[in-house]
Write a protein that holds these residues in place. Structure first.
Motif: not given
Length: 77
Positions: A20-42
Motif C-alpha cells: 500500500v505504501l509503495v502504491g501510494a508513493i508511485a501514485g503520487f508521482f504518477i499523478s503529479r507528472a500527469v498534472f504537470k503535463r496537462q498544465l503544459k498542454k493547457n
C-alpha cells in the motif's frame, strides 16, 4: 501460498502495508507528472487569451474589461 504460510500473519500484514505504501508513493508521482503535463498542454488563462477571446467576438477590450475578466476567472479557481 507456501511462502506466505511460512512468514506468519504479521509478515503478511507487513507485506500488505508495504504494498500500500509503495502504491501510494508511485501514485503520487504518477499523478503529479500527469498534472504537470496537462498544465503544459493547457495553461491557465491569462490576459493575452482574454484579449484574443474579445477580438474573436469582434470587440476591442479596454484594460478595465481585461482586468475585470481576469478577476472573475481568478475568483473561480
Amino acid at each position: 501460498m507456501i511462502v506466505l504460510a511460512t512468514i506468519g500473519i504479521w509478515g503478511q500484514i507487513g507485506l500488505i502495508a508495504l504494498g500500500v505504501l509503495v502504491g501510494a508513493i508511485a501514485g503520487f508521482f504518477i499523478s503529479r507528472a500527469v498534472f504537470k503535463r496537462q498544465l503544459k498542454k493547457n495553461p491557465p488563462i491569462n490576459e493575452k487569451m482574454i484579449r484574443a477571446l474579445y477580438s474573436q467576438m469582434g470587440r476591442k477590450p479596454s484594460e478595465a474589461q481585461v482586468r475585470q475578466a481576469m478577476k472573475a476567472m481568478n475568483q473561480y479557481k
